[in-house]
Write an enzyme that holds these catalytic residues in place. Structure first.
Site, PDB file in Angstrom:
ATOM      1  N   LYS A  89       0.537  -1.158  -0.023  1.00  0.00           N
ATOM      2  CA  LYS A  89      -0.125  -0.387  -0.011  1.00  0.00           C
ATOM      3  C   LYS A  89       0.653   1.713   0.047  1.00  0.00           C
ATOM      4  O   LYS A  89       1.606   1.518   0.203  1.00  0.00           O
ATOM      5  CB  LYS A  89      -0.974   0.346   1.123  1.00  0.00           C
ATOM      6  CG  LYS A  89      -1.663   0.995   1.977  1.00  0.00           C
ATOM      7  CD  LYS A  89      -2.905   0.857   2.633  1.00  0.00           C
ATOM      8  CE  LYS A  89      -3.319   2.027   2.402  1.00  0.00           C
ATOM      9  NZ  LYS A  89      -4.501   1.972   4.266  1.00  0.00           N
ATOM     10  N   SER A 128      -9.635   1.465   2.458  1.00  0.00           N
ATOM     11  CA  SER A 128      -8.692   2.098   1.482  1.00  0.00           C
ATOM     12  C   SER A 128      -7.354   1.107   1.221  1.00  0.00           C
ATOM     13  O   SER A 128      -6.596   2.047   0.247  1.00  0.00           O
ATOM     14  CB  SER A 128      -7.763   3.383   2.592  1.00  0.00           C
ATOM     15  OG  SER A 128      -6.932   2.599   3.423  1.00  0.00           O
ATOM     16  N   SER A 130      -9.632  -1.627   6.581  1.00  0.00           N
ATOM     17  CA  SER A 130      -9.142  -1.090   4.738  1.00  0.00           C
ATOM     18  C   SER A 130      -8.441  -2.615   4.199  1.00  0.00           C
ATOM     19  O   SER A 130      -7.588  -2.262   3.505  1.00  0.00           O
ATOM     20  CB  SER A 130      -7.999   0.077   5.349  1.00  0.00           C
ATOM     21  OG  SER A 130      -8.859   0.883   5.264  1.00  0.00           O
TER      22      SER A 130
END
Length: 557
Positions: A123, A198, A222
């Site tokens: 990420k 996310s 997330s």
């Protein structure tokens, strides 16, 4: 409290106006005739103390930063480039942040790492030395970390090859996948639809097969949210089991990082490679002392292979599965929530009976309060880090990022670039600190009770299960949509995930079937079932998931 020195340098910039400014901020809420002031005869003394403090801090500010070491010779950064915005060639799904190639160029051939031959992405809030990190935003630019996050260095040491950074939602603050400054991240099952956030880019890239493994971040769901909508296994480990060192924080009391994979066994393998305490991690230094060292982390893959070989037709005989009543009821509440999701998850859970498990309903009424407690802590907890740093924990601080956030968000240009989700977080947090400064502490105190209620339920079963998300993926909001329309796309999405961030229980989303979209019945999307276990009992989650995966085909279910 003692002071270290009263010596004042000749070029010390602190003067009476500096002291007055501090007093003004201290009494900013007071009426004009009730402003805080010092006794005039004491002012020179306090000015001297403030000047001395400035000189002392200058010594620390002048020190070079101390960071976790990164071996750039053994793990060189190659082919670093930005692949373009969403829709451009090489980034058709909008899931890539920066691309690169990082691998061990001097491995020991006699001792191959457990991730040898695997590729992974992280990420884009995870530090990779020499590779720009965008955090999904254009509020600031040009932040290039100078050390690797612990999860990166451990993955490389285990033999994996890093392919780059996966798009994350703007400041990691959206559960929808259309907030990143580089454009939306499309669901791998249908372009134009949400992949959830996310850790949206990780979900899409791993599901599309562009990487074997992904490292996501999870503050309210997330990792599990994109895992659910992309058809992956996504684990939010026990709080502190995987070090958060070198990852942009949101709120230290519930920041988690963990693996996203296409199979259960790969998830267990990846967890084995990255788990275990490190000296820098904030979790170890602020409330998770029982986390094992890397060499003491259970060998999840080996234990699961043993479980497989010894299980026979009833591998889960004696295993107890608890259907969390309140978690299923969330899907019945109307709005975007879809009763079919609850039914699909219940049907999947009942299949564990075929594998020898006992399946029964359990109730934790306080589960419904969990999201509200999380909201209070999340909104207030993010403010210190976004607006100039934080304190109270002995972890690794990413100081360059702290400066960029402080300079950017407080500027008009930076504020104007913030999209709806982080802007709302800042406004909410500032309001709550101003009006209800005791709220953070009160919500945190009740987390202890919520944790105890889940533990009580888990004393009677091995795992709790509930739908990961109450509904299926939806379409992106139009660019011209107003704030409420954009936010409504993720309304209620984290009701079943965020409570376990604040209580720290391990939680795994696994794919258990497909359902037709209510908006477009010609499209089918995955449904995720969330498994929650006792602290540091990731193995029970994996056993239940692996036994189900070995017996049933979720894509045909």
């Amino acid at each position: 409290m003692s002071v270290t020195s009263l010596k004042i340098s000749g070029n010390n910039p602190i003067n009476a106006d500096s002291l007055s400014h501090v007093l003004h901020k201290l009494s900013s809420k007071a009426k004009p005739n009730e402003r805080i002031a010092l006794d005039p005869k004491d002012e020179p003394s306090y000015l001297t103390l403030l000047q001395a403090l400035h000189d002392s801090t200058e010594e620390v500010l002048g020190l070079p930063d101390f960071e976790p070491p990164t071996d750039l010779k053994r793990f060189p950064r190659e082919n670093i480039h930005f692949p373009g915005r969403e829709g451009e060639k090489g980034n058709e799904w909008g899931a890539w942040g920066w691309k690169c190639t990082v691998k061990d160029i001097n491995p020991d051939p006699s001792k191959p790492g457990i991730l040898a031959g695997k590729t992974f992405v992280v990420k884009d809030n995870v530090s990779v030395a020499g590779v720009e990190a965008m955090l999904g935003t254009d509020v600031f630019k040009g932040w290039v970390p100078t050390s690797d996050a612990t999860v990166v260095s451990r993955s490389l040491l285990a033999g994996a090859t890093l392919l780059g950074k996966a798009t994350c939602e703007n400041m990691s603050m959206s559960a929808s996948s259309f907030s990143a400054s580089t454009g939306p991240v499309h669901n791998p099952f249908a372009k134009g639809w949400n992949s959830a956030g996310s850790s949206s880019g990780c979900g899409a890239l791993v599901a599309l097969g562009q990487a074997d493994l992904g490292i996501g971040g999870d503050q309210g769901g997330s990792i599990r949210l994109p895992a659910s909508w992309c058809g992956l296994y996504g684990l939010k480990p026990t709080f502190g089991l995987v070090p958060y060192t070198g990852i942009a924080p949101l709120e230290p009391s519930f920041d988690h990082t963990g693996p996203m994979t296409r199979t259960c066994m790969d998830n267990a393998l990846f967890l084995k490679a990255i788990a275990g305490r490190d000296a820098f991690d904030v979790k170890i230094n602020s409330g998770a002392p029982s986390i094992p060292f890397p060499e003491d982390v259970p060998d999840y893959p080996a234990l699961l292979e043993q479980f497989r070989s010894n299980g026979g037709d009833q591998p889960l005989k004696g295993f107890r599965v608890g259907l969390l009543k309140e978690g299923f009821e969330v899907c019945q509440r109307g709005g975007m929530n879809d009763p079919r999701v609850a039914a699909k998850c219940r049907e999947a859970a009942e299949k564990w009976k075929e594998l020898g498990a006992e399946v029964k309903e359990v109730s934790v009424p306080m589960h419904t309060l969990g999201p509200t407690l999380w909201v209070c802590i999340a909104r207030m907890g993010c403010i210190p880090g976004l607006l100039g740093g934080s304190s109270g924990v002995q972890g690794f601080y990413i100081n360059e990022l702290t400066k960029k956030l402080d300079e950017s968000i407080k500027s008009k240009q930076g504020w104007d670039k913030l999209p709806w989700a982080p802007k709302n977080m800042v406004l909410n947090g500032m309001y709550l600190w101003e009006k209800h400064p005791e709220l953070y502490g009160k919500a945190t105190n009740h987390i202890h009770l919520l944790r105890a209620k889940y533990n009580e339920a888990l004393s009677d079963v091995d795992i709790l299960v509930l739908p990961t998300i109450p509904y299926l993926p939806n379409k992106f909001a139009p660019e011209e949509a107003d704030v409420l329309e954009k936010i409504s796309k993720s309304l209620g999405q984290t009701l079943n995930t965020c409570p376990f961030n604040v209580t720290g229980h391990p939680a795994l989303s696994m794919p258990i079937g497909m359902l037709e979209s209510l908006e477009e019945p010609s499209i089918k999307f995955p449904v995720g079932l969330q498994l929650v276990g006792k602290h540091l009992d990731e193995l029970s989650l994996y056993k239940a998931a692996l036994a189900w995966e070995d017996k049933f085909n979720w894509k045909a279910t």
